[in-house]
Design a protein around this motif. Structure first.
Motif, PDB file in Angstrom:
ATOM      1  N   LEU A 106       0.822  -1.222   0.000  1.00  0.00           N
ATOM      2  CA  LEU A 106       0.000   0.000   0.000  1.00  0.00           C
ATOM      3  C   LEU A 106       0.849   1.263   0.000  1.00  0.00           C
ATOM      4  CD1 LEU A 106      -2.697  -1.069   2.636  1.00  0.00           C
ATOM      5  CD2 LEU A 106      -3.006  -0.887   0.162  1.00  0.00           C
ATOM      6  N   GLY A 107       2.167   1.119   0.227  1.00  0.00           N
ATOM      7  CA  GLY A 107       2.997   2.312   0.370  1.00  0.00           C
ATOM      8  C   GLY A 107       2.592   3.103   1.599  1.00  0.00           C
ATOM      9  N   PHE A 108       2.244   2.391   2.678  1.00  0.00           N
ATOM     10  CA  PHE A 108       1.797   3.039   3.902  1.00  0.00           C
ATOM     11  C   PHE A 108       2.935   2.938   4.935  1.00  0.00           C
ATOM     12  CE2 PHE A 108      -0.339   2.949   8.084  1.00  0.00           C
ATOM     13  CZ  PHE A 108      -0.952   4.184   8.028  1.00  0.00           C
ATOM     14  N   PRO A 109       3.610   4.051   5.256  1.00  0.00           N
ATOM     15  CA  PRO A 109       4.758   4.006   6.151  1.00  0.00           C
ATOM     16  C   PRO A 109       4.379   3.551   7.571  1.00  0.00           C
ATOM     17  CG  PRO A 109       4.723   6.063   4.911  1.00  0.00           C
ATOM     18  CD  PRO A 109       3.400   5.404   4.704  1.00  0.00           C
ATOM     19  N   VAL A 110       5.100   2.545   8.069  1.00  0.00           N
ATOM     20  CA  VAL A 110       4.967   2.094   9.453  1.00  0.00           C
ATOM     21  C   VAL A 110       6.304   2.371  10.146  1.00  0.00           C
ATOM     22  CG1 VAL A 110       4.579   0.142  10.995  1.00  0.00           C
ATOM     23  CG2 VAL A 110       3.286   0.334   8.858  1.00  0.00           C
ATOM     24  N   LEU A 111       6.250   3.236  11.149  1.00  0.00           N
ATOM     25  CA  LEU A 111       7.450   3.649  11.871  1.00  0.00           C
ATOM     26  C   LEU A 111       7.453   3.026  13.260  1.00  0.00           C
ATOM     27  CD1 LEU A 111       7.233   7.447  10.982  1.00  0.00           C
ATOM     28  CD2 LEU A 111       8.669   5.766   9.835  1.00  0.00           C
ATOM     29  N   GLU A 112       8.660   2.824  13.803  1.00  0.00           N
ATOM     30  CA  GLU A 112       8.792   2.405  15.193  1.00  0.00           C
ATOM     31  C   GLU A 112       9.678   3.417  15.906  1.00  0.00           C
ATOM     32  OE1 GLU A 112       9.308  -1.816  17.215  1.00  0.00           O
ATOM     33  OE2 GLU A 112      11.252  -1.055  16.475  1.00  0.00           O
ATOM     34  N   THR A 113       9.183   3.939  17.029  1.00  0.00           N
ATOM     35  CA  THR A 113       9.901   4.967  17.789  1.00  0.00           C
ATOM     36  C   THR A 113      10.397   4.370  19.093  1.00  0.00           C
ATOM     37  OG1 THR A 113       8.532   6.693  16.820  1.00  0.00           O
ATOM     38  CG2 THR A 113       9.712   7.256  18.823  1.00  0.00           C
ATOM     39  N   ALA A 114      11.632   4.686  19.442  1.00  0.00           N
ATOM     40  CA  ALA A 114      12.233   4.125  20.649  1.00  0.00           C
ATOM     41  C   ALA A 114      11.413   4.484  21.881  1.00  0.00           C
ATOM     42  CB  ALA A 114      13.672   4.621  20.810  1.00  0.00           C
ATOM     43  N   TYR A 115      11.467   3.585  22.864  1.00  0.00           N
ATOM     44  CA  TYR A 115      10.673   3.730  24.088  1.00  0.00           C
ATOM     45  C   TYR A 115      10.910   5.074  24.770  1.00  0.00           C
ATOM     46  CZ  TYR A 115       8.778   2.633  28.716  1.00  0.00           C
ATOM     47  OH  TYR A 115       8.054   2.661  29.883  1.00  0.00           O
ATOM     48  N   GLN A 116      12.176   5.549  24.769  1.00  0.00           N
ATOM     49  CA  GLN A 116      12.515   6.747  25.523  1.00  0.00           C
ATOM     50  C   GLN A 116      12.116   8.047  24.817  1.00  0.00           C
ATOM     51  OE1 GLN A 116      14.626   4.673  24.157  1.00  0.00           O
ATOM     52  NE2 GLN A 116      16.402   5.674  23.191  1.00  0.00           N
ATOM     53  N   VAL A 117      11.625   7.952  23.602  1.00  0.00           N
ATOM     54  CA  VAL A 117      11.250   9.153  22.852  1.00  0.00           C
ATOM     55  C   VAL A 117       9.762   9.451  23.064  1.00  0.00           C
ATOM     56  CG1 VAL A 117      11.086  10.226  20.575  1.00  0.00           C
ATOM     57  CG2 VAL A 117      13.023   8.732  21.123  1.00  0.00           C
ATOM     58  N   PRO A 118       9.420  10.563  23.691  1.00  0.00           N
ATOM     59  CA  PRO A 118       7.999  10.887  23.891  1.00  0.00           C
ATOM     60  C   PRO A 118       7.327  11.258  22.569  1.00  0.00           C
ATOM     61  CG  PRO A 118       9.365  12.707  24.633  1.00  0.00           C
ATOM     62  CD  PRO A 118      10.314  11.593  24.262  1.00  0.00           C
ATOM     63  N   PHE A 119       6.053  10.876  22.446  1.00  0.00           N
ATOM     64  CA  PHE A 119       5.319  11.190  21.228  1.00  0.00           C
ATOM     65  C   PHE A 119       5.232  12.699  20.987  1.00  0.00           C
ATOM     66  CE2 PHE A 119       2.772   6.978  21.211  1.00  0.00           C
ATOM     67  CZ  PHE A 119       3.786   6.378  20.485  1.00  0.00           C
ATOM     68  N   VAL A 120       5.219  13.467  22.058  1.00  0.00           N
ATOM     69  CA  VAL A 120       5.100  14.913  21.896  1.00  0.00           C
ATOM     70  C   VAL A 120       6.279  15.467  21.107  1.00  0.00           C
ATOM     71  CG1 VAL A 120       6.264  15.501  24.074  1.00  0.00           C
ATOM     72  CG2 VAL A 120       4.577  17.064  23.101  1.00  0.00           C
ATOM     73  N   LEU A 121       7.456  14.782  21.182  1.00  0.00           N
ATOM     74  CA  LEU A 121       8.615  15.254  20.427  1.00  0.00           C
ATOM     75  C   LEU A 121       8.377  15.091  18.929  1.00  0.00           C
ATOM     76  CD1 LEU A 121      11.453  16.378  20.477  1.00  0.00           C
ATOM     77  CD2 LEU A 121      12.337  14.046  20.739  1.00  0.00           C
TER      78      LEU A 121
END
Length: 504
Positions: A106-121
């Protein structure tokens, strides 16, 4: 609703070292613009987030089963989201190989963000990158409200407002009634195409709860967005975006203007309805002094010249009063309506089409009686009697709709004239005797028959001695020449009394 070019993409986010974010799948869509980023843990985030949004989730809403993961990503992609970022080591189940293959396809980007990185960033990074685009959006929003202000100052009816707003935001806009999916009453806007209404119908009908803030679907190369507006949420704003990504922030402001417009039309329709109800009540009571003024009022209430027709319904027939009013208005039918304990009384156009529309909206749950054509306003009271008579014919004949003078009631005279002659032939002598002597022979006969000719029960109901009742029934027989011991005479009395009640 078409957004300006965004300042950052999913691939850009994965390339910023401080965000510790990895692009797991969907690299083909990595250059898709990210207009905004927001956390949403609801089970169906696509109903609350739209095109250009990056979903930030701890994984609470990601299903664990392979097929459901595939469906989850597919729905997000169809809604036009720019991607999904999942917090590592939180609540997300492992993404299956099938799900990752679906994201790639689908060309739909799936990202994974490290545990220590807050979503607000991530959200702040997206906001900062798009700040330049925010100024363009603000100017677009200001133009939306300026269009509505200019419409209000000009004093026009608002017709054409949606077209002007649509040109400004790059979309075709429609205000439709949530039940009928026709143009909202009183807007004067062109109707939505039938194919578009079918798409909206699949999106909104059959839902058990209220619509979410945003519902969308693909329509060829275009995107269809549906949003409830107005105080009661009974009106829908439908937007069709032909090219580009719909800017949901601007859409919210367009929806706010549409809500004001919907409420204004609701209030105008309510005033029109109340005025029509007062006029119909006066016509029924024969209290209109000037027929010319009343005719002018009927035209203002969207009910044209004669002939008209009176229709009466049973109290529980079909839709409720409010639903019926909205449905008739949405279908462009002029009408006046009065509600009473014995049902609704409606004045409509005298054509067969007018009666057909009303019957369709009322449904077959109750009985409907229609008068004959009414050519002068002085005949409205007679038409009400005709409609009640026809409703009794509908009930007796077991048909949903009966028209006075056409549908023959079972065991009842066909017209009011025949009914009056029948009542006079059977009960006329009793009525005249009661009037001249102050007696109650007609009432006593009625109670006696209602009590199944029980002397004791009828006397108790009338609060008289049994012998007094016997005397009265002998007088009934003497004056009418009928015998209360003969079934055919009792039947004549019963039908005449029933007919008399209808006439009254």
């Amino acid at each position: 609703m078409a957004g300006a070019a965004a300042g950052i993409t999913a691939r850009d986010l994965a390339g910023i070292p401080s965000l510790h974010t990895t692009l797991l799948a969907g690299a083909a869509g990595g250059d898709r613009p990210v207009l905004w980023a927001h956390t949403c843990e609801l089970a169906e985030p696509w109903e609350w987030m739209g095109s250009g949004a990056l979903l930030l989730t701890t994984g609470l809403n990601i299903p664990s089963e392979q097929d459901r993961q595939v469906e989850f990503l597919t729905r997000l992609a169809r809604a036009g989201l720019s991607g999904m970022a999942v917090g590592a080591g939180m609540n997300a189940p492992p993404l299956t190989a099938a799900a990752l293959r679906t994201a790639d396809a689908l060309g739909f980007p799936v990202l994974e963000t490290a545990y220590q990185v807050p979503f607000v960033l991530l959200a702040q990074t997206v906001a900062d990158a798009n700040q330049r685009d925010g100024f363009a959006r603000l100017a677009q929003i200001m133009r939306v409200y300026e269009s509505y202000r200019a419409t209000a100052l000009s004093g026009d009816s608002g017709a054409g407002l949606l077209e002007r707003l649509g040109r400004q935001v790059g979309a075709r806009l429609y205000l439709v009634d949530g039940r009928t999916l026709r143009s909202a009453p009183g807007t004067g806007e062109p109707p939505a195409p039938e194919e578009l209404r079918e798409i909206v119908r699949t999106l909104v009908q059959g839902r058990t709860g209220p619509l979410p803030a945003q519902t969308g679907a693909a329509w060829g190369d275009a995107t269809v967005l549906v949003q409830p507006v107005g105080t009661g949420g009974r009106t829908l704003l439908v937007g069709v975006v032909e090219t580009g990504s719909p800017d949901l922030v601007v859409l919210q402001h367009v929806a706010a203007v549409a809500s004001l417009e919907a409420d204004r039309h609701e209030a105008a329709e309510e005033r029109l309805f109340q005025s029509g109800s007062r006029l119909l009540s006066q016509l029924i009571r024969g209290e209109v002094d000037s027929e010319l003024a009343a005719l002018r009022s009927l035209r203002e209430l969207r009910l044209g010249d004669a002939p008209w027709r009176i229709v009466t319904t049973e109290p529980a027939a079909g839709a409720g009063q409010a639903e019926l009013r909205r449905a008739l208005a949405a279908r462009g039918s002029g009408f006046l309506l009065v509600a009473a304990d014995d049902g609704l009384t409606v004045l409509i156009d005298g054509s067969e089409t007018g009666l057909k529309v009303l019957a369709e909206e009322l449904g077959s749950a109750g009985r409907i009686g229609a008068s004959g054509p009414v050519h002068t306003l002085q005949r409205i009271p007679d038409a009400v009697r005709q409609a009640h008579w026809a409703r009794e014919a509908s009930r007796s004949g077991g048909v949903p709709v009966a028209v006075y003078g056409t549908d023959m009631p079972l065991f009842l005279p066909r017209t009011i004239g025949e009914a009056e002659a029948a009542v006079d032939g059977v009960l006329g002598a009793l009525v005249r005797y009661d009037s001249g002597h102050g007696t109650e022979l007609v009432r006593s006969l009625e109670v006696f028959l209602d009590a199944n000719r029980s002397w004791q029960e009828a006397a108790a109901r009338l609060c008289i001695h049994r012998q007094t009742l016997a005397y009265r029934m002998r007088r009934v027989e003497e004056l009418t020449g009928r015998d209360l011991d003969r079934l055919e005479h009792v039947t004549e009395f019963f039908l005449a009394l029933r007919t008399r009640r209808l006439l009254d």
